[in-house]
Scaffold this active site. Sequence first.
Site, PDB file in Angstrom:
ATOM      1  N   MET A 122      -0.279   9.517  -2.682  1.00 43.56           N
ATOM      2  CA  MET A 122       0.369   9.170  -3.987  1.00 43.56           C
ATOM      3  C   MET A 122       0.201  10.310  -4.907  1.00 43.56           C
ATOM      4  O   MET A 122      -0.561  11.077  -4.740  1.00 43.56           O
ATOM      5  CB  MET A 122      -0.740   7.939  -4.681  1.00 43.56           C
TER       6      MET A 122
ATOM      7  N   ASP B  22       1.292  -4.463   3.525  1.00 46.57           N
ATOM      8  CA  ASP B  22       0.046  -3.718   2.762  1.00 46.57           C
ATOM      9  C   ASP B  22      -0.259  -4.054   1.530  1.00 46.57           C
ATOM     10  O   ASP B  22       0.734  -4.064   0.816  1.00 46.57           O
ATOM     11  CB  ASP B  22       0.538  -2.135   2.859  1.00 46.57           C
TER      12      ASP B  22
ATOM     13  N   HIS C  67       1.726   6.681   4.741  1.00 42.84           N
ATOM     14  CA  HIS C  67       2.354   6.031   3.664  1.00 42.84           C
ATOM     15  C   HIS C  67       2.432   7.041   2.518  1.00 42.84           C
ATOM     16  O   HIS C  67       1.732   7.046   1.634  1.00 42.84           O
ATOM     17  CB  HIS C  67       1.556   4.697   3.278  1.00 42.84           C
TER      18      HIS C  67
ATOM     19  N   HIS D 295      -4.300   4.240   8.452  1.00 39.21           N
ATOM     20  CA  HIS D 295      -3.068   4.132   7.477  1.00 39.21           C
ATOM     21  C   HIS D 295      -3.881   4.915   6.566  1.00 39.21           C
ATOM     22  O   HIS D 295      -4.679   5.024   5.889  1.00 39.21           O
ATOM     23  CB  HIS D 295      -3.121   2.651   6.906  1.00 39.21           C
TER      24      HIS D 295
ATOM     25  N   MET E 233       5.401  -4.100   0.994  1.00 35.33           N
ATOM     26  CA  MET E 233       4.324  -4.154   0.159  1.00 35.33           C
ATOM     27  C   MET E 233       4.094  -5.456  -0.361  1.00 35.33           C
ATOM     28  O   MET E 233       5.154  -6.142  -1.018  1.00 35.33           O
ATOM     29  CB  MET E 233       4.700  -3.119  -1.220  1.00 35.33           C
TER      30      MET E 233
HETATM   31  C1  DX5 Z   1      -1.526   0.747  -2.178  1.00 34.52           C
HETATM   32  C2  DX5 Z   1      -1.808   1.174  -0.945  1.00 34.52           C
HETATM   33  C3  DX5 Z   1      -2.601   0.337   0.191  1.00 34.52           C
HETATM   34  C4  DX5 Z   1      -3.938   0.184  -0.210  1.00 34.52           C
HETATM   35  C5  DX5 Z   1      -4.373  -1.165   0.372  1.00 34.52           C
HETATM   36  O1  DX5 Z   1      -0.695   1.344  -2.943  1.00 34.52           O
HETATM   37  O2  DX5 Z   1      -0.602   1.633   0.037  1.00 34.52           O
HETATM   38  O3  DX5 Z   1      -2.623   0.836   1.639  1.00 34.52           O
HETATM   39  O4  DX5 Z   1      -4.820   1.064   0.178  1.00 34.52           O
HETATM   40  O5  DX5 Z   1      -5.739  -1.624  -0.119  1.00 34.52           O
HETATM   41  P1  DX5 Z   1      -6.267  -2.867  -0.212  1.00 34.52           P
HETATM   42  O6  DX5 Z   1      -6.260  -3.628   1.121  1.00 34.52           O
HETATM   43  O7  DX5 Z   1      -7.403  -2.705  -0.808  1.00 34.52           O
HETATM   44  O8  DX5 Z   1      -5.117  -3.684  -0.976  1.00 34.52           O
HETATM   45 ZN    ZN Z   2      -0.352   1.970   1.999  1.00 33.02          ZN
END
Ligand code: DX5
Ligand code: ZN
Length: 227
Positions: free
Chosen positions: A36, A174, A65, A32, A136
């Site tokens: 961002m 996620d 993502h 994954h 999410m």
């Molecule tokens: C959050 C991301 C996630 C994140 C998850 O914005 O999309 O993929 O990396 O991390 P954990 O498992 O630490 O919550």
């Molecule tokens: Zn993610």
Amino acid sequence: MIKLAPSILAADFRDLGNQIKIIEDSGIRYLHIDVMDGMYVPSISFGAPIISSIRKTSNLIFDVHLMVEEPIRLIKEFADAGADIITIHAEACKHLNRTVNYIKELGLKVGISLNPSTPLNILEYVLEDIDMVLIMSVNPGYGGQKFINNSLEKISQLKNKIDSMSLNIDIEVDGGITQENVEEILNAGANIIVSGTAVFKGDIKENINSFNNIFNKNILAREKQDE
Ligand code: DX5
Ligand code: ZN
């Protein structure tokens, strides 16, 4: 099939190549990759150059993502960098249908992600066109946040909808997933589990093994129920 998708956002970037190799050697199939843009979400992570670089040595399925505003602008770049699945946020697209079709035209699998406060009905006219829904369970933007509990209800409603339409769509979840809460997420109907912190903090191999043990127990329990 239940799959773990480790999120490299929580990796140690000094040692990214090796950490991905450990993941691959542990039998994992999905990676994954959280992109961002500092606009759609408050922070910036990394872009296509990192993906093309790790693509050179990894055969994992790259589950990209995109937490970016108007992802249609950038999809070709991420396809060329080696993405296998591109997930976009419904909330970030002016033209969701067009964006979905564009990803498919490039020959990739397409996922749609929904933030914790986005209702499922936004999927009404697009569900039949996609391969995956990403629920999410934290507000996107950072790793290491706490799982939002009402996501469980959302996952089971989505699972019912997909089953009632006899569709073959993965449900990925996620944010804030650990070995402690993953079982209820599976029971709600998810089949792809993203985890950053709970995979990369400490011993990666051990963390993956403990997720796999829980997955196997869950599969056995369900088989028993069906008997
Ligand atoms: C959050 C991301 C996630 C994140 C998850 O914005 O999309 O993929 O990396 O991390 P954990 O498992 O630490 O919550
Ligand atoms: Zn993610």
